[in-house]
Scaffold this active site. Structure first.
Site, short mmCIF file in Angstrom:
data_model
loop_
_atom_site.label_atom_id
_atom_site.label_comp_id
_atom_site.label_asym_id
_atom_site.label_seq_id
_atom_site.Cartn_x
_atom_site.Cartn_y
_atom_site.Cartn_z
N ASP A 8 0.87 -1.18 0.00
CA ASP A 8 0.00 0.00 0.00
C ASP A 8 0.91 1.23 0.00
O ASP A 8 2.14 1.13 -0.20
CB ASP A 8 -0.99 -0.05 1.17
CG ASP A 8 -0.33 0.15 2.53
OD1 ASP A 8 0.92 0.28 2.58
OD2 ASP A 8 -1.05 0.18 3.53
N HIS A 9 0.31 2.40 0.23
CA HIS A 9 1.10 3.65 0.23
C HIS A 9 2.20 3.63 1.29
O HIS A 9 3.28 4.15 1.07
CB HIS A 9 0.17 4.85 0.45
CG HIS A 9 -0.68 4.72 1.67
ND1 HIS A 9 -1.73 3.83 1.75
CD2 HIS A 9 -0.61 5.33 2.89
CE1 HIS A 9 -2.29 3.91 2.94
NE2 HIS A 9 -1.63 4.81 3.66
N CYS A 65 3.01 -3.27 4.11
CA CYS A 65 2.10 -2.18 4.49
C CYS A 65 2.82 -1.41 5.61
O CYS A 65 4.04 -1.49 5.70
CB CYS A 65 0.72 -2.71 4.89
SG CYS A 65 0.69 -3.78 6.32
N GLY A 66 2.09 -0.69 6.43
CA GLY A 66 2.76 0.08 7.48
C GLY A 66 3.46 -0.81 8.48
O GLY A 66 4.61 -0.56 8.87
N THR A 67 2.78 -1.89 8.88
CA THR A 67 3.32 -2.78 9.92
C THR A 67 3.61 -4.19 9.42
O THR A 67 4.28 -4.96 10.13
CB THR A 67 2.27 -2.93 11.04
OG1 THR A 67 1.07 -3.45 10.43
CG2 THR A 67 1.98 -1.60 11.72
N GLY A 68 3.07 -4.55 8.28
CA GLY A 68 3.15 -5.94 7.79
C GLY A 68 1.95 -6.76 8.23
O GLY A 68 1.70 -7.85 7.71
N VAL A 69 1.18 -6.24 9.20
CA VAL A 69 0.08 -7.03 9.77
C VAL A 69 -1.12 -7.10 8.82
O VAL A 69 -1.63 -8.18 8.53
CB VAL A 69 -0.35 -6.47 11.14
CG1 VAL A 69 -1.58 -7.21 11.66
CG2 VAL A 69 0.80 -6.58 12.14
N HIS A 98 10.56 -23.78 8.66
CA HIS A 98 9.46 -24.48 9.35
C HIS A 98 8.10 -24.32 8.70
O HIS A 98 7.31 -25.25 8.67
CB HIS A 98 9.35 -23.98 10.81
CG HIS A 98 10.49 -24.42 11.67
ND1 HIS A 98 10.52 -24.21 13.02
CD2 HIS A 98 11.66 -25.05 11.36
CE1 HIS A 98 11.66 -24.69 13.52
NE2 HIS A 98 12.37 -25.20 12.53
N ASN A 99 7.81 -23.11 8.21
CA ASN A 99 6.44 -22.84 7.70
C ASN A 99 6.34 -22.94 6.18
O ASN A 99 5.25 -22.83 5.63
CB ASN A 99 5.96 -21.44 8.14
CG ASN A 99 6.12 -21.20 9.62
OD1 ASN A 99 6.90 -20.35 10.05
ND2 ASN A 99 5.41 -21.96 10.42
N ARG A 109 6.79 1.12 7.73
CA ARG A 109 6.95 2.19 8.73
C ARG A 109 7.66 1.71 9.99
O ARG A 109 7.97 2.53 10.87
CB ARG A 109 5.57 2.74 9.12
CG ARG A 109 4.91 3.55 8.01
CD ARG A 109 3.53 4.01 8.45
NE ARG A 109 2.94 4.87 7.44
CZ ARG A 109 1.63 5.05 7.30
NH1 ARG A 109 0.77 4.45 8.12
NH2 ARG A 109 1.18 5.86 6.37
N ARG A 132 8.72 -33.29 10.07
CA ARG A 132 7.56 -33.02 10.94
C ARG A 132 6.85 -31.73 10.53
O ARG A 132 5.65 -31.59 10.76
CB ARG A 132 7.99 -32.94 12.40
CG ARG A 132 8.89 -31.77 12.75
CD ARG A 132 9.40 -31.87 14.18
NE ARG A 132 10.11 -30.68 14.61
CZ ARG A 132 11.37 -30.39 14.32
NH1 ARG A 132 12.06 -31.22 13.54
NH2 ARG A 132 11.95 -29.30 14.76
N HIS A 133 7.59 -30.82 9.87
CA HIS A 133 6.96 -29.56 9.44
C HIS A 133 6.02 -29.80 8.25
O HIS A 133 5.03 -29.11 8.10
CB HIS A 133 8.04 -28.53 9.09
CG HIS A 133 8.94 -28.27 10.25
ND1 HIS A 133 8.51 -27.64 11.39
CD2 HIS A 133 10.24 -28.61 10.47
CE1 HIS A 133 9.50 -27.58 12.26
NE2 HIS A 133 10.56 -28.16 11.73
C1 RB5 Z 1 -2.05 2.55 6.54
O1 RB5 Z 1 -2.09 3.76 7.20
C2 RB5 Z 1 -1.82 1.40 7.52
O2 RB5 Z 1 -2.92 1.23 8.34
C3 RB5 Z 1 -1.52 0.14 6.76
O3 RB5 Z 1 -0.40 0.34 5.96
C4 RB5 Z 1 -1.17 -1.10 7.56
O4 RB5 Z 1 -0.14 -0.85 8.48
C5 RB5 Z 1 -2.25 -1.90 8.11
O5 RB5 Z 1 -2.03 -2.98 8.71
#
Ligand code: RB5
Length: 152
Positions: A8-9, A65-69, A98-99, A109, A132-133
């Site tokens: 994303d951005h 993305c910002g966090t990868g989450v 493993h995965n 970020r 095992r994996h």
């Molecule tokens: C965008 O601001 C931010 O929420 C997105 O990049 C991401 O971190 C979501 O998980």
């Protein structure tokens, strides 16, 4: 090897950096966007890449993305996709070993570009341990089959 990449951005600048460094190493990169730092929604880009990995159109993928989450949540909805956030070098190795992760995720970020590049190389160069994996990954496939009626 064809590697997909998308962000994303918040991950755009890291995406451009990783693309350049990986092309220099001889990898073929397929860019699924985004194309600027203008605000977009990460599910739109993570889903394009995850679908390509799920269908085997690209062998592996990188999502930012910002966090990868956010991108990892989206990617792991797709059958056959195993996405992990490489928050350290050790984790980059273990998601391969493993995965058998076919998508690696980063926080544009929250992580340094150079750290992400090093972790992509670790992940690409580390073989899956199997054994095992493999049994555990088969259980994930079985879950996909039961929950989604679909598995790859
Ligand atoms: C965008 O601001 C931010 O929420 C997105 O990049 C991401 O971190 C979501 O998980």
């Amino acid at each position: 090897m064809r590697i997909g990449i998308a962000s994303d951005h918040a991950g755009y600048r890291m995406k451009e950096y990783l693309k350049k460094r990986l092309i220099e190493l001889g990898y073929e990169l397929v860019d699924f966007g985004t194309d600027s730092e203008d605000s977009v929604d990460y599910p739109d880009y993570a889903s394009k890449l995850a679908e390509a990995v799920s269908k085997g159109e690209v062998e592996k993928g990188i999502l930012i993305c910002g966090t990868g989450v956010g991108v990892s949540i989206v990617a792991n909805k797709y059958p056959g996709v195993r996405a992990g956030i490489a928050y350290s070098d050790e984790v980059a190795e273990l998601i391969a070993r493993h995965n058998n992760a076919n998508i690696i995720c980063f926080g544009g970020r929250t992580m340094e570009f150079e750290d992400a590049f090093r972790r992509v190389k670790i992940w690409l160069e580390t073989p899956f341990d199997g054994g095992r994996h493999e049994r555990r990954i088969k259980k994930i496939r079985d879950l996909e089959g039961r929950i989604c009626g679909n598995s790859r």
